[in-house]
Design a protein around this motif. Structure first.
Motif, PDB file in Angstrom:
ATOM      1  N   VAL A 113       0.835  -1.207   0.000  1.00  0.00           N
ATOM      2  CA  VAL A 113       0.000   0.000   0.000  1.00  0.00           C
ATOM      3  C   VAL A 113       0.868   1.254   0.000  1.00  0.00           C
ATOM      4  CG1 VAL A 113      -1.742   1.308   1.275  1.00  0.00           C
ATOM      5  CG2 VAL A 113      -1.915  -1.182   1.144  1.00  0.00           C
ATOM      6  N   VAL A 114       1.909   1.268   0.833  1.00  0.00           N
ATOM      7  CA  VAL A 114       2.788   2.435   0.915  1.00  0.00           C
ATOM      8  C   VAL A 114       3.513   2.667  -0.417  1.00  0.00           C
ATOM      9  CG1 VAL A 114       4.853   3.378   2.024  1.00  0.00           C
ATOM     10  CG2 VAL A 114       3.109   2.232   3.404  1.00  0.00           C
ATOM     11  N   ALA A 115       4.098   1.600  -0.963  1.00  0.00           N
ATOM     12  CA  ALA A 115       4.845   1.738  -2.215  1.00  0.00           C
ATOM     13  C   ALA A 115       3.939   2.177  -3.359  1.00  0.00           C
ATOM     14  CB  ALA A 115       5.518   0.412  -2.562  1.00  0.00           C
ATOM     15  N   ALA A 116       2.749   1.590  -3.456  1.00  0.00           N
ATOM     16  CA  ALA A 116       1.832   1.954  -4.537  1.00  0.00           C
ATOM     17  C   ALA A 116       1.432   3.416  -4.458  1.00  0.00           C
ATOM     18  CB  ALA A 116       0.595   1.061  -4.487  1.00  0.00           C
ATOM     19  N   SER A 117       1.164   3.906  -3.250  1.00  0.00           N
ATOM     20  CA  SER A 117       0.766   5.307  -3.110  1.00  0.00           C
ATOM     21  C   SER A 117       1.891   6.248  -3.542  1.00  0.00           C
ATOM     22  CB  SER A 117       0.364   5.590  -1.654  1.00  0.00           C
ATOM     23  OG  SER A 117       1.471   5.443  -0.781  1.00  0.00           O
ATOM     24  N   LEU A 118       3.136   5.874  -3.248  1.00  0.00           N
ATOM     25  CA  LEU A 118       4.272   6.708  -3.673  1.00  0.00           C
ATOM     26  C   LEU A 118       4.483   6.636  -5.182  1.00  0.00           C
ATOM     27  CD1 LEU A 118       6.792   5.942  -0.781  1.00  0.00           C
ATOM     28  CD2 LEU A 118       5.308   7.935  -1.054  1.00  0.00           C
ATOM     29  N   PHE A 119       4.320   5.453  -5.753  1.00  0.00           N
ATOM     30  CA  PHE A 119       4.444   5.313  -7.207  1.00  0.00           C
ATOM     31  C   PHE A 119       3.377   6.129  -7.933  1.00  0.00           C
ATOM     32  CE2 PHE A 119       6.580   1.040  -6.413  1.00  0.00           C
ATOM     33  CZ  PHE A 119       7.843   1.515  -6.744  1.00  0.00           C
ATOM     34  N   LEU A 120       2.189   6.226  -7.335  1.00  0.00           N
ATOM     35  CA  LEU A 120       1.106   6.967  -7.967  1.00  0.00           C
ATOM     36  C   LEU A 120       1.454   8.439  -8.157  1.00  0.00           C
ATOM     37  CD1 LEU A 120      -2.023   5.449  -6.158  1.00  0.00           C
ATOM     38  CD2 LEU A 120      -1.546   5.346  -8.602  1.00  0.00           C
ATOM     39  N   LEU A 121       2.280   8.978  -7.268  1.00  0.00           N
ATOM     40  CA  LEU A 121       2.587  10.402  -7.318  1.00  0.00           C
ATOM     41  C   LEU A 121       3.325  10.807  -8.587  1.00  0.00           C
ATOM     42  CD1 LEU A 121       3.700  11.045  -3.632  1.00  0.00           C
ATOM     43  CD2 LEU A 121       1.697  12.037  -4.766  1.00  0.00           C
ATOM     44  N   ARG A 122       4.123   9.899  -9.144  1.00  0.00           N
ATOM     45  CA  ARG A 122       5.033  10.305 -10.219  1.00  0.00           C
ATOM     46  C   ARG A 122       4.701   9.675 -11.565  1.00  0.00           C
ATOM     47  NH1 ARG A 122       9.053   6.238 -10.463  1.00  0.00           N
ATOM     48  NH2 ARG A 122      10.509   7.719 -11.421  1.00  0.00           N
ATOM     49  N   GLN A 123       3.466   9.293 -11.766  1.00  0.00           N
ATOM     50  CA  GLN A 123       3.099   8.653 -13.025  1.00  0.00           C
ATOM     51  C   GLN A 123       2.721   9.674 -14.090  1.00  0.00           C
ATOM     52  OE1 GLN A 123       3.652   5.424 -13.622  1.00  0.00           O
ATOM     53  NE2 GLN A 123       4.513   5.621 -11.557  1.00  0.00           N
ATOM     54  N   GLN A 124       3.127   9.381 -15.327  1.00  0.00           N
ATOM     55  CA  GLN A 124       2.784  10.223 -16.467  1.00  0.00           C
ATOM     56  C   GLN A 124       1.951   9.468 -17.502  1.00  0.00           C
ATOM     57  OE1 GLN A 124       3.381  13.435 -16.458  1.00  0.00           O
ATOM     58  NE2 GLN A 124       4.451  13.241 -14.505  1.00  0.00           N
ATOM     59  N   ASP A 125       1.715   8.199 -17.262  1.00  0.00           N
ATOM     60  CA  ASP A 125       0.961   7.338 -18.168  1.00  0.00           C
ATOM     61  C   ASP A 125      -0.344   6.951 -17.475  1.00  0.00           C
ATOM     62  OD1 ASP A 125       0.029   4.631 -19.168  1.00  0.00           O
ATOM     63  OD2 ASP A 125       1.624   4.991 -20.616  1.00  0.00           O
TER      64      ASP A 125
END
Length: 469
Positions: free
Chosen positions: A279-291
């Motif tokens: 959950v923590v990693a996914a939320s951080l990955f969501l911040l920097r997505q461009q696709d």
């Protein structure tokens, strides 16, 4: 009807793909067959959907009970919705091969959901990988082929771990279950107290690594964003809305085995960290997505983490409600993303602007879906996440609840920021006009999640509270 009738639909889809290979009627035929298949599955599973504690029906290593019936219906519904959407936004290329692979994918997922034998379960999960890999590589460009190879290699390694765990469990059952051991989950649970504790725990660790890879748990998730992003929208919907449930279901079943063996504390120690970290990693990955599709893929990863936490605390209500809401909403979002890709020929968030002005209904559905998938009331995902967090508090894990709650807040902010970039701004000219029918399926799916957030029907609530392991 008998359980064997449930294999007829996918087989007819395969036949239609061969006979109507070059016919324009093929997409319509496949869509109709998928809904007929859903009707057949509902009729066959009806006794266990309405009476969750009805005696299980066993046949040749498979079982129909409340859990398998619920996920069979959900898997078939997701597939029917995805394949119906392909009428308006076709995947491109040779449609017959696409539908044949989709039929095999549906058949293998159904077998995985209904497996009561860990050997059959392993075979079925490996079959889901082999059937869905051609769907991931469908566009045949560099990115999709690379994503398919990554998917095949990583998931095959994971399934290898699951095979080793299954073999260890079979070895542990020898000498305990006459005459030569067993991989039947029902028999294993009946003899759980007699299984060697160390060997049982080691077997579960490998099973967790194997099926956790398939589910996209952190740090075993590397294949997931690429595969979900590069596959055609109907395939992405099936991967996210159905296959991830199939990968988590073995963990739900095996958690019952560990509880019966008195190893519940070990179960929670192993599942807690992976669920929270996911959950923590996914939320951080969501911040920097461009696709846009990768954004949705990481959102799936976050929901998988929540379902893993539900398994850890044994919350059948939270697990089932989170599964059905995630499936409904994520399928709708992937289908909407497919519509946008067909219209604007891009998945880049910065290149998508003014969707709410250009296509108001599609923009409104995208906004509602984004709010629903991050657990915003009054959608059903809010109730599901609330129940999971409450169950975590009941087990005294206050720190984990705080960390997960903050991560969910980060995911909410990230999703809203990215989706607002797509919805607002200067209106872009549409590259291709789509029929209005392409929003019907997403609308119905999101409406279903809204209904579940307002009121869960009594029979479904009773079923979710009694999902057998």
């Amino acid at each position: 009807m008998t359980p064997f009738d449930m294999v007829v639909g996918p087989l007819l889809m395969l036949l239609a793909a061969g006979v109507l290979r070059r016919s324009p009627l093929l997409p319509t035929c496949i869509a109709l067959l998928s809904w007929v298949q859903l009707g057949v599955v509902v009729i066959v599973c009806w006794p266990w959907l309405t009476v969750p504690d009805a005696p299980p029906l066993f046949w040749t290593g498979f079982v129909l009970d409340g859990t398998s019936s619920f996920f069979l219906v959900l898997t078939t519904l997701v597939s029917a919705a995805a394949l119906t959407q392909s009428l308006g936004v076709h995947p491109g290329g040779g449609q017959a091969s696409f539908y044949a692979a989709a039929a095999l994918f549906l058949l293998s997922m159904s077998a995985a959901v209904a497996s009561n034998d860990l050997g059959y379960l392993w075979i079925s999960m490996e079959a889901t990988t082999l059937a869905s890999a051609p769907l991931v590589a469908w566009h045949r460009d560099k990115a999709s082929v690379e994503a398919a190879w990554k998917y095949l290699i990583i998931c095959s390694v994971g399934i290898g771990f699951a095979f080793f765990g299954t073999a260890l469990l079979y070895s542990a059952s020898q000498g305990v279950i006459p005459p030569d051991g067993s991989l039947s989950l029902t028999i294993l649970r009946a003899h759980a107290q007699d299984l060697p504790p160390a060997q049982l725990r080691l077997a579960f660790l490998f099973i967790l690594l194997g099926y956790g890879t398939k589910a996209g748990l952190f740090p075993l998730h590397n294949w997931l964003p690429d595969a979900h992003s590069e596959a055609p929208a109907p395939a992405s919907a099936m991967l996210s809305g159905a296959m991830l449930n199939c990968a988590l279901l073995p963990l739900w079943r095996c958690s019952g085995l560990l509880e019966a063996a008195g190893a519940g504390s070990f179960l929670r120690i192993t599942l807690w960290p992976m669920g929270v970290l996911t959950v923590v990693a996914a939320s951080l990955f969501l911040l920097r997505q461009q696709d846009l599709k990768r954004l949705l893929a990481y959102s799936s990863m976050e929901n998988v983490g929540m379902m893993t936490l539900a398994i850890a605390v044994g919350s059948s209500n939270g697990f089932g409600l989170q599964a059905i809401n995630h499936s409904l909403v994520k399928v709708a979002l992937f289908l909407l993303a497919g519509n946008l890709l067909a219209q604007y020929d891009t998945k880049r968030i910065r290149s998508l602007r003014g969707v709410l002005q250009a296509t108001p209904l599609q923009g409104a559905l995208l906004l509602c879906g984004a709010l629903a998938v991050v657990g915003t009331p009054p959608f059903g995902s809010f109730a599901a996440e609330w129940q999971i967090l409450a169950a975590m508090l009941d087990h005294g894990h206050l720190l984990a609840v705080v960390v997960v709650s903050l991560s969910l807040a980060v995911a909410f902010v990230a999703m809203c920021l990215h989706v607002c970039q797509v919805l607002f701004g200067d209106r872009l000219a549409s590259a291709q006009a789509l029929s209005r029918g392409v929003v019907v399926v997403p609308f119905l799916l999101i409406a279903g999640s809204l209904v579940l957030g307002i009121m869960v029907p009594g029979p479904l609530l009773h079923l979710l509270q009694e999902l057998p392991r």
